[in-house]
Design an enzyme around this catalytic site. Structure first.
Site, PDB file in Angstrom:
ATOM      1  N   ASP A 175       0.821  -1.211   0.000  1.00 61.16           N
ATOM      2  CA  ASP A 175       0.000   0.000   0.000  1.00 61.16           C
ATOM      3  C   ASP A 175       0.859   1.266   0.000  1.00 61.16           C
ATOM      4  O   ASP A 175       0.615   2.203  -0.768  1.00 61.16           O
ATOM      5  CB  ASP A 175      -0.996  -0.010   1.162  1.00 61.16           C
ATOM      6  CG  ASP A 175      -0.355  -0.250   2.518  1.00 61.16           C
ATOM      7  OD1 ASP A 175       0.755  -0.815   2.571  1.00 61.16           O
ATOM      8  OD2 ASP A 175      -0.950   0.137   3.536  1.00 61.16           O
ATOM      9  N   ASP A 176       1.887   1.290   0.834  1.00 58.36           N
ATOM     10  CA  ASP A 176       2.764   2.469   0.865  1.00 58.36           C
ATOM     11  C   ASP A 176       3.464   2.687  -0.474  1.00 58.36           C
ATOM     12  O   ASP A 176       3.522   3.809  -0.971  1.00 58.36           O
ATOM     13  CB  ASP A 176       3.852   2.306   1.939  1.00 58.36           C
ATOM     14  CG  ASP A 176       3.348   2.728   3.308  1.00 58.36           C
ATOM     15  OD1 ASP A 176       2.208   3.238   3.397  1.00 58.36           O
ATOM     16  OD2 ASP A 176       4.104   2.556   4.284  1.00 58.36           O
ATOM     17  N   THR A 203       1.586  -8.046  -1.629  1.00 54.66           N
ATOM     18  CA  THR A 203       1.827  -8.285  -0.205  1.00 54.66           C
ATOM     19  C   THR A 203       1.188  -9.591   0.220  1.00 54.66           C
ATOM     20  O   THR A 203       0.037  -9.861  -0.101  1.00 54.66           O
ATOM     21  CB  THR A 203       1.334  -7.159   0.735  1.00 54.66           C
ATOM     22  OG1 THR A 203       1.459  -7.621   2.081  1.00 54.66           O
ATOM     23  CG2 THR A 203      -0.137  -6.810   0.521  1.00 54.66           C
ATOM     24  N   ASP A 205       0.405 -10.097   3.119  1.00 52.73           N
ATOM     25  CA  ASP A 205      -0.439  -9.790   4.278  1.00 52.73           C
ATOM     26  C   ASP A 205      -1.921  -9.709   3.922  1.00 52.73           C
ATOM     27  O   ASP A 205      -2.771  -9.771   4.797  1.00 52.73           O
ATOM     28  CB  ASP A 205      -0.007  -8.467   4.914  1.00 52.73           C
ATOM     29  CG  ASP A 205       1.444  -8.497   5.341  1.00 52.73           C
ATOM     30  OD1 ASP A 205       1.954  -9.603   5.618  1.00 52.73           O
ATOM     31  OD2 ASP A 205       2.075  -7.423   5.410  1.00 52.73           O
ATOM     32  N   TYR A 243      -0.074 -32.188  23.087  1.00 55.80           N
ATOM     33  CA  TYR A 243       0.395 -30.794  23.051  1.00 55.80           C
ATOM     34  C   TYR A 243      -0.669 -29.844  22.521  1.00 55.80           C
ATOM     35  O   TYR A 243      -1.431 -30.189  21.610  1.00 55.80           O
ATOM     36  CB  TYR A 243       1.624 -30.651  22.139  1.00 55.80           C
ATOM     37  CG  TYR A 243       2.848 -31.365  22.629  1.00 55.80           C
ATOM     38  CD1 TYR A 243       3.433 -31.011  23.844  1.00 55.80           C
ATOM     39  CD2 TYR A 243       3.409 -32.387  21.873  1.00 55.80           C
ATOM     40  CE1 TYR A 243       4.576 -31.678  24.288  1.00 55.80           C
ATOM     41  CE2 TYR A 243       4.547 -33.052  22.316  1.00 55.80           C
ATOM     42  CZ  TYR A 243       5.121 -32.700  23.517  1.00 55.80           C
ATOM     43  OH  TYR A 243       6.245 -33.356  23.953  1.00 55.80           O
ATOM     44  N   GLY A 251       1.679 -11.256   8.992  1.00 57.90           N
ATOM     45  CA  GLY A 251       0.535 -10.565   8.391  1.00 57.90           C
ATOM     46  C   GLY A 251       0.415  -9.120   8.838  1.00 57.90           C
ATOM     47  O   GLY A 251      -0.608  -8.496   8.584  1.00 57.90           O
ATOM     48  N   ARG A 252       1.434  -8.603   9.536  1.00 57.86           N
ATOM     49  CA  ARG A 252       1.397  -7.236  10.060  1.00 57.86           C
ATOM     50  C   ARG A 252       0.157  -7.035  10.934  1.00 57.86           C
ATOM     51  O   ARG A 252      -0.231  -7.952  11.670  1.00 57.86           O
ATOM     52  CB  ARG A 252       1.442  -6.214   8.915  1.00 57.86           C
ATOM     53  CG  ARG A 252       2.596  -6.421   7.956  1.00 57.86           C
ATOM     54  CD  ARG A 252       3.896  -5.838   8.460  1.00 57.86           C
ATOM     55  NE  ARG A 252       3.842  -4.381   8.498  1.00 57.86           N
ATOM     56  CZ  ARG A 252       4.143  -3.580   7.467  1.00 57.86           C
ATOM     57  NH1 ARG A 252       4.518  -4.120   6.321  1.00 57.86           N
ATOM     58  NH2 ARG A 252       4.109  -2.276   7.593  1.00 57.86           N
ATOM     59  N   ARG A 429       7.166 -16.671   2.456  1.00 58.15           N
ATOM     60  CA  ARG A 429       7.230 -15.475   1.608  1.00 58.15           C
ATOM     61  C   ARG A 429       7.951 -15.720   0.284  1.00 58.15           C
ATOM     62  O   ARG A 429       7.844 -14.901  -0.635  1.00 58.15           O
ATOM     63  CB  ARG A 429       7.946 -14.338   2.355  1.00 58.15           C
ATOM     64  CG  ARG A 429       7.326 -14.014   3.701  1.00 58.15           C
ATOM     65  CD  ARG A 429       7.801 -12.686   4.221  1.00 58.15           C
ATOM     66  NE  ARG A 429       9.242 -12.525   4.135  1.00 58.15           N
ATOM     67  CZ  ARG A 429       9.892 -11.406   4.467  1.00 58.15           C
ATOM     68  NH1 ARG A 429       9.206 -10.360   4.905  1.00 58.15           N
ATOM     69  NH2 ARG A 429      11.196 -11.336   4.373  1.00 58.15           N
TER      70      ARG A 429
END
Lengths: 552, 552
Positions: A175-176, A203, A205, A243, A251-252, A429
């Site tokens: 976005d930036d 991204t 994210d 467990y 994902g920020r 990524r």
């Protein structure tokens, strides 16, 4: 061994273009759409982008290519974090550029936006490009996080473009970066440089999403890779039966990645930051929510489970945000010196107790000591707490453990709780792009060149109708300004692309919400397995669950 | 969504059998081989296994089935940690059992060996089995770590067998479980129970390997999954160009998993525990070795890299083993009380300094504080340091950081060092089995039933020639006692299967050794990508590099 057998096989893959781009360069023409407006703050955005605001949306269609015959010299940069498919954007761009005119030239500026400022580049040829087709990573030219946003920088970029005769820049970023692409486009237009700028939505994210961007590239592959791993962990949990796995995913701020992984794997718990914020949940409430699942499963004899924790979760917990702000204040500037010289953690703890408000101290006090220490000992160069480093998966498992101890004392829980922790981020990524991302990215790049060839500036390469087969995809362009609004950043009004958070009334969250109570108590795990590139279409070509639900 | 598209597609996969088992049950006969001897301590092993020692190796071949017509009631258990393909062992066993006589019965005892002791079971039918074909995990019946090793337990097992009319038990497990399978077989023979025992070699760790076991099942899939992830991390490192990733991988003591992952991905560094032991390396020497690579790469402007750390590494560092022993001694029994009441870490540190030898204190002093605290604060119920919990990936990155600081001060290094940490284990133990593991495991199970049908007891289901196509695989059986020697365990002589460590004069290590200097300094990363099940054979059917090199 120089290359893996998969890499060699993937070189042979021919990415699928949208049907309307499949007839060859000579058969692609423009269909004009309506003029556009920004999603909000129209007057302010218009004033900031007098030369590039309000242009028409366009789509491409089959028809005689009417673009002017002009030698194109294009520069491309990769900006920000890696996302699978970035290489294919460049390959698609290159192929369209060379198919249009073999004398066209593609520059790749190295190491992100700084490569453009420092005039550090490669010139692509077939041999170079062919090594990167359908591969993951951004290693083709590297990436970087320098922001292109000042007039001084733009002037340098204009000089570099002039030097090489560059006619257009393609910026592949989030976005930036796309916001900055629009600002650069406006600068180029205002200064009559003749250089065009095209953005591509990248991204993992998933937070670069709106009316015009159905999904950013890389989200598909990254979430499938995380889901593969989470599915494997779930199968392990369900086999060993001893467990609870707490899995933090990248994902920020937004929880798109966590939500998509949950839709693919059906874990017992998935926290959604946006919901935590909307409900103003406290840390203790979240821990209690998880502990409910642990206790209900323990009552069935199942002392195992899986919880997905989005990376950005703690920022959404109101009381935690306040605590962080107070800590930043408490240690601002030289105040940190008095703290740093204290000889023991006990002395430091007393200092903290004296400095925080009663409310924040109550929050601080319930944190596990390792997290308490992390908040105070690991700060960035400005003295601020590094929120992204907080091991929230360990924070919640520790709080759940305490919650369960209280339940045990009260006689309402009688199970065993043993937690393991994972953080999934770098694992996904740079995976080989899924067929979807390979096709989508190649199309974005190919389409970006068509936008250049037809003279558009400040446009986003837009490929939509993505939940359908590639044949039905729609290729075109949209002024980036259409996606903008004004937001307050660091005390200034700034035109920015609105970041997409998970919508609590959107179909993906609604589906999750409707099923999660069952998933929490029963064992409904789904095991997606590794991304497949060669198998049956229903295995290899499924879009994300998020996209499928949004477009259903 | 109930099942993933991959799971549905994998149900359709028909695992490949060795050629000699492909002609149908009626066309499988036994070819006798030579009598066997244990690999060492022959007299002692023979004395311990008077009824099962020294039997012939056998192979199966095409020919009229001469096995007695007898209703078989078989019980199967999964023992120990998960390994991909376990389900297929059971599927192959079931298919051969039912193909021989549809009235034969297969019991699955639940939760590992304890299911056999507690008579907790399921009876398999087609519908049940079909849900697990070619899937990962041990969730078909669960697993457990109870050891079947005492006469009392054997008597209980004999009772359970008698109750259900069980004629044979198949134990799917690692070296300990197969050792115990042999002891149980001897017990059954000595007590004339008529019950047979067959073992199947399972472990992702790769340390159950010898003349008769070319590789244990699960090693192929697990190492391919770890290599997928490591390759992705490498591609990320090579794209972002700013991090060193320290990746710890599972594998218990031996470094087979780390070595195989290194052969597949060509990282800058891979530590091999067996080499560290042979060279008697200190922690500081290891850190210096890694720092050499960091510095050499930094000199080229590459402040990034990947280092693989085997889980068991610290046990192989002589000075560290001594330190652990001293700490265990220092805090043995009630001595821990005096330590635990000390009010601060500083006081505890003084206590430690007073209690350790000068040599061990020197080792302790160079550890990062978080590791120091872990050694003292996280102990098992017996007060012992939990070596497996030591975050050795963080230990080495911290020591490398200090080493580099010294180099910087000395002017011999001028780079940036920023480390990230990963631990890969649970991510790979329950992946969908690769075609290799799916075929191998199905063959092991199918073959196990043929051994039962022909009356063998105390045998290992043996499938060999695995580096060739399945058609050429050799199926047969080998007395488990052949793999045994006597080892000193907890102060007693015990007959055990010798655990296979990485051989420093073996082909896999030699290949690694011949290439690692180049890998350390250059960027020779290979990106294997996700396991493929449907694509070209060279992508889907490659054996491990370890196996390929050993059989080359």
């Amino acid at each position: 061994m120089k290359l893996s057998s998969l890499q060699l096989a993937r070189y042979q893959y021919q990415p699928k273009l949208p049907g309307m781009l499949r007839n060859g360069i000579s058969e692609i023409c423009v269909k004009d759409g309506a003029p556009t407006e920004s999603v909000a703050d129209q007057e302010k955005i218009k004033a900031l982008f007098p030369n590039t605001y309000g242009k028409n949306e366009i789509t491409f269609q089959k028809g005689a290519n009417t673009s002017p015959a002009k030698k194109q010299v294009v520069g491309v940069i990769l900006s920000g974090g890696q996302a699978p498919g970035g290489h294919n954007v460049i390959c698609g761009l290159y192929d369209a550029l060379k198919a249009t005119n073999k004398d066209n030239v593609l520059y790749g500026f190295k190491g992100g936006p700084s490569g453009l400022l420092e005039d550090s580049y490669v010139i692509f040829d077939d041999e170079y490009i062919d090594q990167y087709r359908n591969t993951g990573g951004f290693d083709i030219i590297g990436s970087g996080r320098t922001k292109l946003e000042t007039e001084e920088q733009f002037a340098v970029v204009a000089e570099v473009c002039k030097k090489h005769g560059i006619t257009a820049i393609v910026i592949i970023g989030g976005d930036d970066s796309n916001t900055n692409a629009a600002v650069l486009a406006e600068y180029f237009a205002a200064h009559n440089t003749g250089v065009q700028v095209i953005g591509c939505p990248k991204t993992i994210d998933g937070d670069l999403k709106n009316e015009d961007i159905e999904c950013s590239f890389g989200f598909d592959t990254a979430t499938k890779t995380y889901s593969e791993i989470i599915g494997n962990i779930q199968r392990d949990a369900n086999s060993a039966k001893k467990y609870w796995h707490f899995v933090k995913v990248m994902g920020r701020s937004a929880s798109h990645v966590a939500l998509e992984a949950a839709l693919q794997t059906q874990p017992n718990i998935c926290l959604i930051g946006e919901e935590v914020a909307a409900k103003k949940m406290s840390l203790a409430q979240i821990a209690d929510y998880i502990a409910d699942s642990v206790a209900a499963r323990a009552a069935k004899g199942w002392n195992f489970g899986v919880a997905i924790i989005p990376e950005g979760i703690v920022e959404f917990v109101p009381e935690f945000s306040v605590l962080i702000a107070e800590i930043n204040e408490l240690l601002a500037g030289s105040k940190a010196d008095a703290f740093n010289v204290l000889p023991s953690w006990e002395a430091k703890y007393a200092f903290i107790e004296a400095g925080l408000t009663k409310e924040s101290m109550a929050v601080f006090a319930i944190l596990p000591q390792s997290i308490q220490q992390q908040l105070f000992l690991e700060r960035d160069p400005h003295g601020n707490v590094q929120v992204s480093l907080i091991e929230s998966e360990k924070l919640f498992s520790a709080m759940v453990k305490e919650n369960l101890a209280a339940r045990k004392a009260a006689g309402t829980y009688n199970g065993k709780f043993s937690a393991l922790h994972h953080f999934l981020g770098y694992e996904g990524r740079c995976a080989f792009p899924s067929n979807f991302d390979a096709d989508y990215c190649y199309s974005l790049g190919y389409n970006a060149f068509m936008l250049i060839q037809y003279g558009f500036n400040g446009y986003l390469s837009k490929v939509s109708n993505l939940s359908k087969s590639a044949e039905e995809w729609v290729a075109g362009g949209m002024p980036i300004t259409k996606m903008m609004n004004i937001e307050r950043r660091h005390g200034h009004d700034k035109p920015v692309i609105r970041k997409a958070l998970v919508e609590l009334d959107g179909a993906p969250f609604k589906f999750f919400e409707a099923n999660r109570e069952q998933w929490a108590v029963e064992t409904c795990y789904v095991y997606p397995g590794a991304i497949q590139y060669f198998g049956p279409s229903e295995v290899c070509d499924q879009p994300t669950r998020t996209l499928a639900l949004e477009k259903a």
